[in-house]
Design a protein around this motif. Structure first.
Motif, short mmCIF file in Angstrom:
data_model
loop_
_atom_site.label_atom_id
_atom_site.label_comp_id
_atom_site.label_asym_id
_atom_site.label_seq_id
_atom_site.Cartn_x
_atom_site.Cartn_y
_atom_site.Cartn_z
N ALA A 1 -39.03 -26.25 31.25
CA ALA A 1 -39.96 -26.03 30.10
C ALA A 1 -39.96 -24.88 29.55
O ALA A 1 -39.81 -24.60 28.22
N LEU A 2 -39.53 -23.75 30.26
CA LEU A 2 -39.30 -22.47 29.90
C LEU A 2 -37.99 -22.00 29.21
O LEU A 2 -37.99 -21.43 28.33
N ALA A 3 -36.99 -22.72 29.73
CA ALA A 3 -35.67 -22.66 29.08
C ALA A 3 -35.70 -23.08 27.74
O ALA A 3 -36.00 -24.34 27.08
N ALA A 4 -35.19 -22.17 26.72
CA ALA A 4 -35.27 -22.49 25.20
C ALA A 4 -34.24 -23.66 24.97
O ALA A 4 -33.10 -23.60 25.48
N ASN A 5 -34.69 -24.49 24.04
CA ASN A 5 -33.68 -25.67 23.60
C ASN A 5 -33.21 -24.97 22.14
O ASN A 5 -33.87 -25.04 21.19
N CYS A 6 -31.97 -24.47 22.26
CA CYS A 6 -31.48 -23.99 21.05
C CYS A 6 -30.50 -24.91 20.25
O CYS A 6 -29.49 -24.62 19.44
N GLU A 7 -30.64 -26.25 20.27
CA GLU A 7 -29.95 -27.18 19.67
C GLU A 7 -30.90 -28.34 19.39
O GLU A 7 -31.80 -28.69 20.15
N LEU A 8 -30.35 -29.17 18.18
CA LEU A 8 -31.18 -30.30 17.75
C LEU A 8 -30.51 -30.92 17.04
O LEU A 8 -29.66 -31.01 16.32
N THR A 9 -30.58 -32.45 17.28
CA THR A 9 -29.89 -33.44 16.46
C THR A 9 -30.94 -34.07 15.54
O THR A 9 -32.00 -34.55 15.77
N VAL A 10 -30.55 -34.07 14.32
CA VAL A 10 -31.32 -34.63 13.13
C VAL A 10 -30.45 -36.02 12.68
O VAL A 10 -29.51 -35.76 12.29
N ASP A 11 -31.11 -37.00 12.72
CA ASP A 11 -30.53 -38.21 12.17
C ASP A 11 -30.98 -38.53 10.81
O ASP A 11 -32.29 -38.03 10.49
N LYS B 1 -37.79 -18.44 19.32
CA LYS B 1 -37.06 -17.02 18.90
C LYS B 1 -36.34 -16.41 19.98
O LYS B 1 -35.68 -15.25 19.90
N THR B 2 -36.34 -16.87 21.10
CA THR B 2 -35.55 -16.42 22.35
C THR B 2 -33.96 -16.98 22.13
O THR B 2 -33.12 -16.37 22.67
N CYS B 3 -33.84 -18.01 21.06
CA CYS B 3 -32.37 -18.41 20.88
C CYS B 3 -31.67 -17.28 20.27
O CYS B 3 -32.05 -16.77 19.20
N GLU B 4 -30.47 -16.98 20.49
CA GLU B 4 -29.59 -16.20 19.86
C GLU B 4 -28.95 -16.90 18.56
O GLU B 4 -28.88 -16.43 17.58
N LYS B 5 -28.57 -18.04 18.89
CA LYS B 5 -28.15 -18.92 17.72
C LYS B 5 -28.63 -20.37 17.93
O LYS B 5 -29.26 -20.77 19.18
N PHE B 6 -28.74 -21.16 16.84
CA PHE B 6 -29.45 -22.54 16.94
C PHE B 6 -28.36 -23.16 16.13
O PHE B 6 -27.80 -23.30 15.22
N THR B 7 -28.12 -24.52 16.78
CA THR B 7 -27.31 -25.62 16.16
C THR B 7 -27.98 -26.87 15.72
O THR B 7 -28.91 -27.34 16.55
N VAL B 8 -27.63 -27.27 14.60
CA VAL B 8 -28.16 -28.56 14.14
C VAL B 8 -26.95 -29.44 13.96
O VAL B 8 -26.09 -29.24 13.35
N LYS B 9 -27.17 -30.81 14.77
CA LYS B 9 -26.13 -31.67 14.60
C LYS B 9 -26.64 -32.82 13.78
O LYS B 9 -27.84 -33.32 14.11
N LEU B 10 -25.95 -33.13 12.57
CA LEU B 10 -26.67 -33.99 11.35
C LEU B 10 -25.80 -35.10 11.94
O LEU B 10 -24.42 -35.26 11.94
N THR B 11 -26.45 -36.48 11.99
CA THR B 11 -25.84 -37.73 12.40
C THR B 11 -26.37 -38.64 11.16
O THR B 11 -27.48 -38.28 10.46
N HIS B 12 -25.59 -39.76 10.82
CA HIS B 12 -26.02 -40.74 10.02
C HIS B 12 -25.87 -41.80 10.42
O HIS B 12 -24.62 -42.47 10.64
N SER B 13 -27.05 -42.81 10.71
CA SER B 13 -26.88 -43.81 11.49
C SER B 13 -26.66 -45.08 10.64
O SER B 13 -26.91 -46.24 10.86
#
Ligand SMILES: [Cu+2]
Length: 149
Positions: free
Chosen positions: A18-28, A44-56
């Motif tokens: 729970a403490l480990a930051a999740n620095c990526e997210l998938t948006v559909d 805020k502890t993420c250095e970089k953040f990644t968004v993966k966009l999908t199209h279902s």
């Protein structure tokens, strides 16, 4: 005493994920002109953040294309309006627009694209917006993004 220490150790191990930051997210995104999320909190502890966009969906990008564009909330409408005239081959983002913090390309049904940005570009307390800049989509396909406090 021993039992107390053991439980404390166990709890600390259990809480690690729970403490480990999740620095990526998938948006559909869909043929119904929707994103599946309305709010993104970037840790805020993420250095970089990644968004993966999908199209279902199934529709082609010329008919129901979607992208994921990030700006300050105050810049959203102008960036979307100006992006519209940039055209599909520019992913509906005005070239060189420095109000755009990050954006994916426009994708159609079954496709995906990712974008990674430096979290240092986000300021605490600032309201950011993400949206699709495909003509006519930005008012519906939109949500908020904030840096965690
Ligand atoms: Cu769209």
């Amino acid at each position: 005493m021993l039992a107390k220490v053991t439980i404390a150790a166990l709890l600390s191990v259990m809480s690690l994920p729970a403490l480990a930051a999740n620095c990526e997210l998938t948006v559909d995104s869909t043929d119904a002109m929707q994103f599946n999320t309305k709010e993104i909190i970037v840790d805020k502890t993420c250095e970089k953040f990644t968004v993966k966009l999908t199209h279902s969906g199934k529709l082609a990008k010329a008919a129901m294309g979607h992208n994921w564009v990030l700006t300050k909330a105050a810049d959203k409408q102008a960036v979307a309006t100006e992006g519209m005239t940039a055209g599909l081959d520019k992913d509906y983002v005005k070239p060189g627009d420095d109000r755009v913090i990050a954006h994916t390309k426009v994708i159609g049904g079954g496709e995906s694209d990712s974008v990674t940005f430096d979290v240092s570009k986000l300021a605490a307390g600032e309201n950011y917006a993400f949206f699709c800049s495909f003509p006519g989509h930005w008012a519906i396909m939109t949500g908020t993004l904030k840096l965690s406090s």
